[in-house]
Design an enzyme around this catalytic site. Structure first.
Site, PDB file in Angstrom:
ATOM      1  N   ARG A   1      -6.993 -14.034  -8.625  1.00  0.00           N
ATOM      2  CA  ARG A   1      -6.148 -12.943  -9.102  1.00  0.00           C
ATOM      3  C   ARG A   1      -6.962 -11.880  -9.838  1.00  0.00           C
ATOM      4  O   ARG A   1      -6.482 -10.782 -10.103  1.00  0.00           O
ATOM      5  CB  ARG A   1      -4.997 -13.476  -9.979  1.00  0.00           C
TER       6      ARG A   1
ATOM      7  N   TYR B   1       8.114  10.748  -3.296  1.00  0.00           N
ATOM      8  CA  TYR B   1       8.429   9.528  -2.574  1.00  0.00           C
ATOM      9  C   TYR B   1       9.646   8.857  -3.227  1.00  0.00           C
ATOM     10  O   TYR B   1       9.677   8.711  -4.454  1.00  0.00           O
ATOM     11  CB  TYR B   1       7.214   8.605  -2.594  1.00  0.00           C
TER      12      TYR B   1
ATOM     13  N   ASP C   1      -0.700  11.529  -6.823  1.00  0.00           N
ATOM     14  CA  ASP C   1      -0.439  10.701  -5.651  1.00  0.00           C
ATOM     15  C   ASP C   1      -1.015  11.464  -4.455  1.00  0.00           C
ATOM     16  O   ASP C   1      -0.456  12.474  -4.022  1.00  0.00           O
ATOM     17  CB  ASP C   1       1.072  10.477  -5.509  1.00  0.00           C
TER      18      ASP C   1
ATOM     19  N   LYS D   1      -0.474   4.112   4.335  1.00  0.00           N
ATOM     20  CA  LYS D   1      -0.282   5.286   5.181  1.00  0.00           C
ATOM     21  C   LYS D   1      -1.590   5.671   5.891  1.00  0.00           C
ATOM     22  O   LYS D   1      -2.094   4.899   6.674  1.00  0.00           O
ATOM     23  CB  LYS D   1       0.302   6.426   4.349  1.00  0.00           C
TER      24      LYS D   1
HETATM   25  C1  LIG Z   1       4.776   5.324   0.945  1.00  0.00           C
HETATM   26  C2  LIG Z   1       4.462   6.085  -0.272  1.00  0.00           C
HETATM   27  C3  LIG Z   1       4.324   5.453  -1.514  1.00  0.00           C
HETATM   28  C4  LIG Z   1       4.577   3.974  -1.702  1.00  0.00           C
HETATM   29  O1  LIG Z   1       3.638   3.192  -1.023  1.00  0.00           O
HETATM   30  P1  LIG Z   1       3.954   1.707  -0.472  1.00  0.00           P
HETATM   31  O2  LIG Z   1       2.650   1.290   0.078  1.00  0.00           O
HETATM   32  O3  LIG Z   1       5.055   1.827   0.534  1.00  0.00           O
HETATM   33  O4  LIG Z   1       4.396   0.888  -1.649  1.00  0.00           O
HETATM   34  C5  LIG Z   1       3.992   6.225  -2.606  1.00  0.00           C
HETATM   35  N1  LIG Z   1       3.792   7.562  -2.493  1.00  0.00           N
HETATM   36  C6  LIG Z   1       3.919   8.203  -1.318  1.00  0.00           C
HETATM   37  C7  LIG Z   1       3.685   9.685  -1.259  1.00  0.00           C
HETATM   38  C8  LIG Z   1       4.261   7.497  -0.168  1.00  0.00           C
HETATM   39  O5  LIG Z   1       4.400   8.150   0.997  1.00  0.00           O
END
Ligand SMILES: *Cc1c(COP(=O)(O)O)cnc(C)c1O
Length: 371
Positions: free
Chosen positions: A47, A98, A169, A194
């Site tokens: 962990r 998001y 982000d 993504k």
């Molecule tokens: C998908 C997404 C997230 C969350 O990510 P996960 O891997 O699905 O938990 C956060 N920010 C943006 C801009 C996203 O497109």
């Protein structure tokens, strides 16, 4: 290793995170499937760390220009940041973003864990006015799915001059298109799920930072929160990351072409893509972005039901949520109840994959003919 430091990002994602060179040594990091490690330890326990995570983290670090921690999902990474805020902390955040992030911010506000000032990140003055007294500015740019662009260099500099922490982000742009840490941000976050992993087969998140003390606090949060990535997922994400530069180049080239054609389509009311010269965010984006990404949002002349019909009538593009994969995906965002009320009901978000652009266009044009 030191000679790799000067590599350009497209080379760094290929070269970083490899095992040290030795006779018959592995080219790729092995998948390390151990919950514990022999003493004496640097890692200690599964962990706290894992050699396969480390390889992926090194590669993302080379791309982002900061030290990286990976998490079990993008939301786990974002949660780690919010979890280290003191109780009652006031933060500024983009009002569009998001849906998971927006729901989490709402939940933490309702619980009075934090207080959130929501801003339109494309309105620089509004952001600057909100900053005094806030400990963190959390921004998406471009925003999901409104595709607004923040003037990141200006806003980050202003926030830092007020001693306000900044987290970006970076999921939609990726560090190939903008480098938040180089612009002064404390944290660059990715939903690795993504574009970075890029094949819609893994969930993972990352946080990169140049601030050692912040890194340690986030690492402690990962150890104690336990939202760690799996070794196999880390290996898959690193494998995907190797081709990020060519995937993104192909997808965003197609995205510009498709956005242009959509703008001229009689059934399309509005296209949101910062790469379009006519887009209200183009001038800002052009100042600091190297490319404009591969996500397009558009509104049709039609009802939400018509938009659903369009999305279910494609044959190449899958009607599915998520983005950043090799395959094109689209959906009407408001099929999710968590989507922001200020996003139009008939808005379709299209994630452009790496298929031939003419096939994607034929599919879009055909689907628009179904209502
Ligand atoms: C998908 C997404 C997230 C969350 O990510 P996960 O891997 O699905 O938990 C956060 N920010 C943006 C801009 C996203 O497109």
């Amino acid at each position: 290793m030191s000679e790799k430091k000067s590599l350009r990002p497209a080379s760094a994602v290929v070269a970083a995170g490899r095992p040290p060179v030795s006779a018959d040594g592995d080219i790729n990091p092995p998948i390390s499937l151990s919950s514990t490690f022999h003493a004496p330890n640097e890692i200690g326990y599964g962990r706290y760390g894992n050699p396969t995570w480390s390889a992926l983290e090194d590669a993302i670090s080379a791309l982002e220009g900061g030290r990286t921690l990976t998490f079990g999902s993008g939301m786990a990474a974002i949660s780690a940041v919010f979890n280290i805020l003191p109780r009652g902390a006031v933060i500024t955040a983009s009002k569009h973003g998001y849906s998971g992030t927006m729901s989490l911010l709402k939940k933490l506000s309702v619980e009075e864990r934090i207080e959130v000032r929501y801003v339109d990140v494309a309105n620089t003055q509004e952001v600057l006015d909100a900053l005094p007294g806030t400990v963190l500015l959390w921004m998406e740019s471009p925003t999901n799915p409104a595709m607004e662009v923040a003037d990141l260099p200006t806003i980050i500099a202003a926030a830092k001059s007020l001693n306000c922490g900044v987290g970006v982000d970076n999921t939609f742009a990726t560090a190939l298109n903008q480098k938040p840490i180089a612009m002064g941000a404390d944290i660059s976050m990715n939903s690795v799920t993504k574009f970075l992993a890029g094949h819609s087969d893994v969930l993972m998140g990352s946080l990169s930072t140049n601030d050692e003390a912040l890194f340690t606090r986030l690492e402690d949060q990962r150890k104690l929160g336990g939202a760690i990535p799996g070794p196999f997922e880390s290996w898959l994400a690193l494998r995907g990351l190797r081709t990020l530069a060519i995937r993104l180049a192909q997808s965003q080239k197609s995205a510009l072409e498709l956005a242009t054609r959509l703008s001229n389509h009689p059934k399309v009311a509005k296209v949101r893509y910062p790469g379009l010269p006519t887009d209200p965010h183009h001038a800002t984006a052009k100042k600091f972005m190297q490319g404009f990404g591969a996500v397009i949002s558009f509104e049709i002349h039609g009802t939400p039901a018509d938009a659903d019909t369009v999305c279910s009538s494609s044959t190449l593009i899958s009607q599915a949520t998520s983005l950043g994969g090799v395959e094109s995906l689209w959906e009407r965002r408001h099929r999710w109840s968590a989507e922001s009320p200020s996003i139009p009901e008939n808005l379709i978000r299209l994630s452009v994959g790496i298929e031939d652009v003419e096939d994607i266009w034929a599919d879009i044009d055909g689907a628009l003919g179904y209502y």
